[in-house]
Design a protein around this motif. Structure first.
Motif, mmCIF file in Angstrom:
data_model
loop_
_atom_site.group_PDB
_atom_site.id
_atom_site.type_symbol
_atom_site.label_atom_id
_atom_site.label_comp_id
_atom_site.label_asym_id
_atom_site.label_seq_id
_atom_site.Cartn_x
_atom_site.Cartn_y
_atom_site.Cartn_z
ATOM 1 N N SER A 158 0.811 -1.217 0.000
ATOM 2 C CA SER A 158 0.000 0.000 0.000
ATOM 3 C C SER A 158 0.845 1.269 0.000
ATOM 4 C CB SER A 158 -0.937 -0.008 1.212
ATOM 5 O OG SER A 158 -1.726 1.155 1.242
ATOM 6 N N ASP A 159 1.821 1.348 0.911
ATOM 7 C CA ASP A 159 2.642 2.559 1.015
ATOM 8 C C ASP A 159 3.470 2.775 -0.234
ATOM 9 O OD1 ASP A 159 1.646 3.129 3.500
ATOM 10 O OD2 ASP A 159 3.327 2.222 4.595
ATOM 11 N N ASN A 160 4.112 1.695 -0.716
ATOM 12 C CA ASN A 160 4.928 1.807 -1.923
ATOM 13 C C ASN A 160 4.087 2.167 -3.131
ATOM 14 O OD1 ASN A 160 7.772 1.560 -1.971
ATOM 15 N ND2 ASN A 160 7.618 -0.561 -1.273
ATOM 16 N N LYS A 168 1.261 3.908 -3.373
ATOM 17 C CA LYS A 168 0.887 5.322 -3.412
ATOM 18 C C LYS A 168 2.109 6.200 -3.674
ATOM 19 C CE LYS A 168 -1.922 8.775 -1.118
ATOM 20 N NZ LYS A 168 -2.835 9.074 -0.014
ATOM 21 N N HIS A 169 3.243 5.849 -3.049
ATOM 22 C CA HIS A 169 4.468 6.629 -3.243
ATOM 23 C C HIS A 169 4.897 6.605 -4.706
ATOM 24 C CE1 HIS A 169 8.362 8.411 -2.400
ATOM 25 N NE2 HIS A 169 8.945 7.395 -3.009
#
Length: 228
Positions: free
Chosen positions: A181-183, A185-186
């Motif tokens: 998820s974090d990667n 969006k980044h």
């Protein structure tokens, strides 16, 4: 009075029909679409809805059964296969779900190869490839092999490669599907900001609702029809 951005893509009544044995499958059913230059557009829809087919047509990989497709002022549906491949090489960059990096080449060599195919000499290509990798935060990993990079780092190499040679249009097919998820969006934010700084238009196919807020516009495809 508002001034409309020039169009990067104009699609008119595009249909795509496949034949699987004796069965006729309509992947796209009269799709029309305008994409202003500089827009970050998401195409969303269930599996089999026609979104990847549309992306492939806009990128000059597939030719529609009927209709007109104009990219950067050039009507792709009027080009022969050789001219279409040449147009695609110089005007369209691609980012794929599976990264599609060459395992035997370093990160820098993967990006430099794209520049070489566009006629950039080796010495200049090396410098420009390192510069692009620096832009995606991998300046210290230029000589790493893809096997030594994380999934997020591999996708950043793929973004640098897509930007190589200053294409007008970037096509991204499920670019966050292999990322957490974090990667995800980044990476999407990075693609958006770099594309805008390089003057590119981005069309992204995705199932990922987490990146919707990053887009300028979201279109949904279902059963071959396009809906705002």
């Amino acid at each position: 009075m508002s001034v409309r951005a020039p169009l990067a893509v104009a699609v008119r009544n595009v249909r795509m029909t496949y034949r699987i044995g004796s069965t006729r499958v309509e992947a796209l059913r009269g799709v029309s679409l305008d994409v202003p230059a500089g827009e970050f557009l998401l195409l969303m829809g269930p599996s089999g809805s026609g979104k990847t087919t549309l992306l492939s047509i806009l990128g000059g990989i597939l030719t529609p059964t009927s209709g007109a497709v104009v990219v950067a002022g050039v009507e792709l549906t009027r080009l022969n296969r050789r001219t279409l491949a040449e147009f695609r090489l110089h005007n369209v960059g691609f980012v794929f779900q599976g990264f599609n990096l060459f395992g035997a080449l370093s990160a820098r060599e993967n990006v430099q190869l794209a520049l070489s195919l566009k006629g950039v000499k080796a010495s200049e290509g090396r410098e420009r490839a390192c510069g692009l990798l620096d832009e995606v935060g991998l300046g210290d990993k230029c000589e790493r092999a893809p096997a030594d990079l994380s999934a997020g780092e591999k996708q950043r190499v793929a973004i640098a490669r897509a930007l190589a040679g200053a294409p007008r249009l970037i096509m991204a097919d499920e670019p966050t599907a292999s990322l957490d998820s974090d990667n995800g969006k980044h990476i999407t934010l990075m693609l958006r900001e770099l594309a805008k700084s390089h003057g590119c238009t981005v069309i992204t196919v995705t199932h990922d609702p987490r990146i919707v807020e990053v887009a300028d516009r979201v279109l949904n495809i279902e059963d071959g029809f396009l809906r705002e």
